[in-house]
Design a protein around this motif. Structure first.
Motif, mmCIF file in Angstrom:
data_model
loop_
_atom_site.group_PDB
_atom_site.id
_atom_site.type_symbol
_atom_site.label_atom_id
_atom_site.label_comp_id
_atom_site.label_asym_id
_atom_site.label_seq_id
_atom_site.Cartn_x
_atom_site.Cartn_y
_atom_site.Cartn_z
ATOM 1 N N PRO A 17 0.773 -1.361 -0.087
ATOM 2 C CA PRO A 17 -0.288 0.371 0.646
ATOM 3 C C PRO A 17 0.406 0.929 0.161
ATOM 4 C CG PRO A 17 -0.328 -0.788 1.910
ATOM 5 C CD PRO A 17 1.015 -2.397 1.208
ATOM 6 N N ALA A 18 2.137 1.414 0.076
ATOM 7 C CA ALA A 18 2.925 2.168 0.529
ATOM 8 C C ALA A 18 4.316 2.377 0.591
ATOM 9 C CB ALA A 18 2.342 3.567 2.254
ATOM 10 N N LEU A 19 4.957 3.254 -0.046
ATOM 11 C CA LEU A 19 6.233 3.410 0.127
ATOM 12 C C LEU A 19 6.975 2.288 0.693
ATOM 13 C CD1 LEU A 19 8.588 2.947 -2.412
ATOM 14 C CD2 LEU A 19 9.614 5.513 -1.323
ATOM 15 N N PRO A 20 6.901 2.825 2.034
ATOM 16 C CA PRO A 20 7.728 1.986 3.381
ATOM 17 C C PRO A 20 7.390 0.531 3.677
ATOM 18 C CG PRO A 20 7.274 3.852 4.327
ATOM 19 C CD PRO A 20 6.302 3.671 2.404
ATOM 20 N N ASP A 21 6.143 0.504 3.157
ATOM 21 C CA ASP A 21 5.812 -1.074 2.929
ATOM 22 C C ASP A 21 6.217 -2.285 1.713
ATOM 23 O OD1 ASP A 21 4.218 -0.789 5.319
ATOM 24 O OD2 ASP A 21 2.300 -0.345 4.492
ATOM 25 N N ARG A 22 6.784 -1.391 0.912
ATOM 26 C CA ARG A 22 7.604 -2.016 0.300
ATOM 27 C C ARG A 22 9.021 -2.032 0.336
ATOM 28 N NH1 ARG A 22 4.293 0.167 -5.415
ATOM 29 N NH2 ARG A 22 2.380 -0.658 -5.184
ATOM 30 N N ILE A 23 9.387 -1.425 0.650
ATOM 31 C CA ILE A 23 11.247 -1.338 1.242
ATOM 32 C C ILE A 23 11.397 -2.685 1.987
ATOM 33 C CG2 ILE A 23 13.243 -0.199 2.709
ATOM 34 C CD1 ILE A 23 11.879 2.375 0.840
ATOM 35 N N LEU A 24 10.256 -2.753 3.310
ATOM 36 C CA LEU A 24 10.088 -3.441 4.185
ATOM 37 C C LEU A 24 10.095 -4.591 3.558
ATOM 38 C CD1 LEU A 24 10.802 -4.083 7.096
ATOM 39 C CD2 LEU A 24 8.131 -3.648 7.201
ATOM 40 N N ALA A 25 9.598 -5.075 2.588
ATOM 41 C CA ALA A 25 9.268 -6.512 1.822
ATOM 42 C C ALA A 25 10.127 -6.616 1.913
ATOM 43 C CB ALA A 25 7.820 -6.202 1.309
ATOM 44 N N LEU A 26 10.617 -5.559 0.784
ATOM 45 C CA LEU A 26 11.910 -5.580 -0.416
ATOM 46 C C LEU A 26 13.299 -6.593 0.965
ATOM 47 C CD1 LEU A 26 13.076 -5.843 -3.361
ATOM 48 C CD2 LEU A 26 13.617 -3.491 -2.407
ATOM 49 N N ASP A 27 13.678 -5.513 1.649
ATOM 50 C CA ASP A 27 14.172 -5.867 2.910
ATOM 51 C C ASP A 27 14.429 -7.868 3.220
ATOM 52 O OD1 ASP A 27 16.723 -5.193 4.668
ATOM 53 O OD2 ASP A 27 15.215 -4.913 5.904
ATOM 54 N N THR A 28 12.805 -8.231 3.803
ATOM 55 C CA THR A 28 12.533 -9.133 4.104
ATOM 56 C C THR A 28 12.495 -10.404 3.012
ATOM 57 O OG1 THR A 28 10.694 -8.261 5.786
ATOM 58 C CG2 THR A 28 10.864 -10.070 5.098
ATOM 59 N N LEU A 29 12.360 -9.436 1.739
ATOM 60 C CA LEU A 29 12.378 -11.018 0.395
ATOM 61 C C LEU A 29 14.288 -11.166 0.462
ATOM 62 C CD1 LEU A 29 11.680 -12.401 -1.713
ATOM 63 C CD2 LEU A 29 12.420 -10.266 -3.136
ATOM 64 N N ILE A 31 16.485 -11.716 2.366
ATOM 65 C CA ILE A 31 17.160 -12.025 4.427
ATOM 66 C C ILE A 31 16.221 -13.249 3.814
ATOM 67 C CG2 ILE A 31 16.496 -12.201 7.015
ATOM 68 C CD1 ILE A 31 16.649 -9.179 6.601
ATOM 69 N N ASN A 32 15.224 -13.445 3.337
ATOM 70 C CA ASN A 32 14.884 -14.672 2.964
ATOM 71 C C ASN A 32 15.705 -15.819 2.396
ATOM 72 O OD1 ASN A 32 12.701 -14.959 4.719
ATOM 73 N ND2 ASN A 32 11.576 -13.867 3.374
ATOM 74 N N ALA A 33 16.071 -15.066 0.989
ATOM 75 C CA ALA A 33 17.467 -15.247 0.023
ATOM 76 C C ALA A 33 18.229 -15.679 0.925
ATOM 77 C CB ALA A 33 17.386 -14.536 -1.341
ATOM 78 N N LEU A 34 18.880 -15.041 1.475
ATOM 79 C CA LEU A 34 20.186 -15.407 1.811
ATOM 80 C C LEU A 34 19.687 -16.882 3.326
ATOM 81 C CD1 LEU A 34 20.873 -11.869 3.502
ATOM 82 C CD2 LEU A 34 22.690 -12.770 2.064
ATOM 83 N N ALA A 35 18.453 -16.082 3.650
ATOM 84 C CA ALA A 35 18.659 -18.033 4.874
ATOM 85 C C ALA A 35 18.797 -19.134 3.677
ATOM 86 C CB ALA A 35 16.827 -17.671 5.005
ATOM 87 N N LEU A 36 17.633 -19.562 2.468
ATOM 88 C CA LEU A 36 17.528 -20.047 1.258
ATOM 89 C C LEU A 36 19.419 -20.166 0.503
ATOM 90 C CD1 LEU A 36 16.022 -22.158 -0.574
ATOM 91 C CD2 LEU A 36 16.060 -19.694 -1.871
ATOM 92 N N LEU A 37 20.225 -19.831 0.415
ATOM 93 C CA LEU A 37 21.364 -19.272 1.061
ATOM 94 C C LEU A 37 21.944 -19.931 0.728
ATOM 95 C CD1 LEU A 37 22.577 -16.013 -1.969
ATOM 96 C CD2 LEU A 37 22.233 -18.280 -3.048
ATOM 97 N N VAL A 38 22.422 -20.156 2.451
ATOM 98 C CA VAL A 38 23.008 -20.871 3.730
ATOM 99 C C VAL A 38 22.197 -22.125 3.859
ATOM 100 C CG1 VAL A 38 22.850 -21.015 6.278
ATOM 101 C CG2 VAL A 38 23.390 -18.724 5.338
ATOM 102 N N LEU A 39 21.516 -22.305 3.939
ATOM 103 C CA LEU A 39 20.845 -23.493 3.302
ATOM 104 C C LEU A 39 21.589 -24.628 2.886
ATOM 105 C CD1 LEU A 39 17.153 -23.420 4.899
ATOM 106 C CD2 LEU A 39 18.439 -24.068 6.403
ATOM 107 N N LEU A 40 21.158 -24.043 1.547
ATOM 108 C CA LEU A 40 21.371 -24.961 0.459
ATOM 109 C C LEU A 40 22.924 -25.227 0.481
ATOM 110 C CD1 LEU A 40 19.527 -23.088 -2.204
ATOM 111 C CD2 LEU A 40 19.248 -25.396 -1.807
ATOM 112 N N GLY A 41 23.979 -24.094 0.730
ATOM 113 C CA GLY A 41 25.596 -24.019 1.383
ATOM 114 C C GLY A 41 25.535 -25.360 2.205
ATOM 115 N N ILE A 42 24.684 -25.603 3.570
ATOM 116 C CA ILE A 42 24.471 -26.674 4.241
ATOM 117 C C ILE A 42 24.424 -28.054 3.523
ATOM 118 C CG2 ILE A 42 23.465 -27.187 6.237
ATOM 119 C CD1 ILE A 42 23.831 -24.577 7.180
ATOM 120 N N ARG A 43 23.631 -27.507 2.591
ATOM 121 C CA ARG A 43 23.312 -29.198 2.503
ATOM 122 C C ARG A 43 23.894 -29.330 0.842
ATOM 123 N NH1 ARG A 43 21.893 -33.445 0.563
ATOM 124 N NH2 ARG A 43 20.031 -34.316 -0.612
ATOM 125 N N PHE A 44 24.397 -28.761 0.125
ATOM 126 C CA PHE A 44 25.860 -29.266 -0.944
ATOM 127 C C PHE A 44 26.999 -29.166 -0.235
ATOM 128 C CE2 PHE A 44 22.024 -27.867 -3.272
ATOM 129 C CZ PHE A 44 21.636 -29.256 -3.819
#
Length: 78
Positions: A17-29, A31-44
């Protein structure tokens, strides 16, 4: 679960709905990508994923700071 969280964050970035909400969602996105990469690094068992996660973390931090400064001052560089 991380993929579902990333999809929901992407939805918030696109439909926020607003620009700060989009910025927060992008920041969280990213961070989730980081978590996914770390889990893939542990897995492989390779350090390449950890190095990519570190680069994304640095770029994400700088990007979040730049977007926050833009929202506050409408100018990134003083």
């Amino acid at each position: 679960m991380l993929a579902l969280a990333m999809v929901l964050n992407l939805w918030r970035v696109l439909r926020g709905p607003a620009l700060p909400d989009r910025i927060l969602a992008l920041d969280t996105l990213y961070i989730n990508a980081l978590a996914l990469l770390v889990l893939l690094g542990i897995r492989f068992g390779t350090t390449l994923y950890f190095e990519v996660a570190l680069v994304i973390a640095l770029l994400g931090f700088v990007g979040t700071i730049a977007l926050a400064r833009y929202v506050l001052r409408r100018d990134i560089i003083e």
